[in-house]
Write a protein that holds these residues in place. Sequence first.
Motif, PDB file in Angstrom:
ATOM      1  N   VAL A 168       0.841  -1.199   0.000  1.00 56.73           N
ATOM      2  CA  VAL A 168       0.000   0.000   0.000  1.00 56.73           C
ATOM      3  C   VAL A 168       0.878   1.251   0.000  1.00 56.73           C
ATOM      4  O   VAL A 168       1.979   1.262   0.534  1.00 56.73           O
ATOM      5  CB  VAL A 168      -0.954  -0.013   1.226  1.00 56.73           C
ATOM      6  N   GLY A 169       0.356   2.290  -0.608  1.00 56.81           N
ATOM      7  CA  GLY A 169       1.052   3.567  -0.638  1.00 56.81           C
ATOM      8  C   GLY A 169       0.492   4.527   0.390  1.00 56.81           C
ATOM      9  O   GLY A 169      -0.491   4.244   1.068  1.00 56.81           O
ATOM     10  N   SER A 170       1.120   5.673   0.505  1.00 54.41           N
ATOM     11  CA  SER A 170       0.663   6.746   1.386  1.00 54.41           C
ATOM     12  C   SER A 170       0.495   8.000   0.535  1.00 54.41           C
ATOM     13  O   SER A 170       1.415   8.803   0.408  1.00 54.41           O
ATOM     14  CB  SER A 170       1.664   6.995   2.515  1.00 54.41           C
ATOM     15  N   TRP A 207      -1.056   2.692   5.563  1.00 51.94           N
ATOM     16  CA  TRP A 207      -0.495   1.494   6.182  1.00 51.94           C
ATOM     17  C   TRP A 207      -0.715   1.495   7.693  1.00 51.94           C
ATOM     18  O   TRP A 207      -0.957   0.460   8.283  1.00 51.94           O
ATOM     19  CB  TRP A 207       0.981   1.325   5.831  1.00 51.94           C
ATOM     20  N   ILE A 240       9.671   5.316  -4.342  1.00 49.08           N
ATOM     21  CA  ILE A 240       9.164   5.468  -5.697  1.00 49.08           C
ATOM     22  C   ILE A 240      10.141   6.358  -6.458  1.00 49.08           C
ATOM     23  O   ILE A 240      10.387   7.503  -6.082  1.00 49.08           O
ATOM     24  CB  ILE A 240       7.753   6.070  -5.689  1.00 49.08           C
ATOM     25  N   MET A 289       3.688  10.099  -4.212  1.00 49.31           N
ATOM     26  CA  MET A 289       4.108   9.435  -2.977  1.00 49.31           C
ATOM     27  C   MET A 289       5.620   9.265  -2.988  1.00 49.31           C
ATOM     28  O   MET A 289       6.211   9.048  -4.030  1.00 49.31           O
ATOM     29  CB  MET A 289       3.452   8.052  -2.872  1.00 49.31           C
ATOM     30  N   TYR A 347       7.049   6.865  -0.902  1.00 50.77           N
ATOM     31  CA  TYR A 347       7.264   5.441  -0.645  1.00 50.77           C
ATOM     32  C   TYR A 347       5.965   4.654  -0.790  1.00 50.77           C
ATOM     33  O   TYR A 347       4.887   5.200  -0.612  1.00 50.77           O
ATOM     34  CB  TYR A 347       7.770   5.203   0.789  1.00 50.77           C
ATOM     35  N   GLU A 348       6.120   3.382  -1.082  1.00 51.24           N
ATOM     36  CA  GLU A 348       5.051   2.404  -0.931  1.00 51.24           C
ATOM     37  C   GLU A 348       5.540   1.438   0.140  1.00 51.24           C
ATOM     38  O   GLU A 348       6.744   1.235   0.301  1.00 51.24           O
ATOM     39  CB  GLU A 348       4.783   1.660  -2.230  1.00 51.24           C
ATOM     40  N   TYR A 349       4.611   0.850   0.866  1.00 46.77           N
ATOM     41  CA  TYR A 349       4.975   0.011   1.999  1.00 46.77           C
ATOM     42  C   TYR A 349       4.426  -1.398   1.832  1.00 46.77           C
ATOM     43  O   TYR A 349       3.314  -1.584   1.346  1.00 46.77           O
ATOM     44  CB  TYR A 349       4.424   0.613   3.296  1.00 46.77           C
TER      45      TYR A 349
END
Length: 77
Positions: free
Chosen positions: A15-17, A28, A49, A66, A68-70
Amino acid sequence: FLTYLKKKGKVCIFVGSPKFNGLEINIWEVLLDYFSKELKLINILADPIVSRKLGYKRKNNNPNGMDYEYLLILEKN
């Protein structure tokens, strides 16, 4: 899906933020809180990213996107 997951079974959620009006929404953290009664956290991995390319002729309302993606790795209690 939790009813089908066996004890000690693992779940991975990617999932991303996203940012909304300049505010980063940490989805997340919301998911982790939601699943915390039935799942325990094993690890969180952050994926930076590096490329921000949308589909052909698509207008990007959030060019910074975004950072980051987590990947949440969870295990059923």
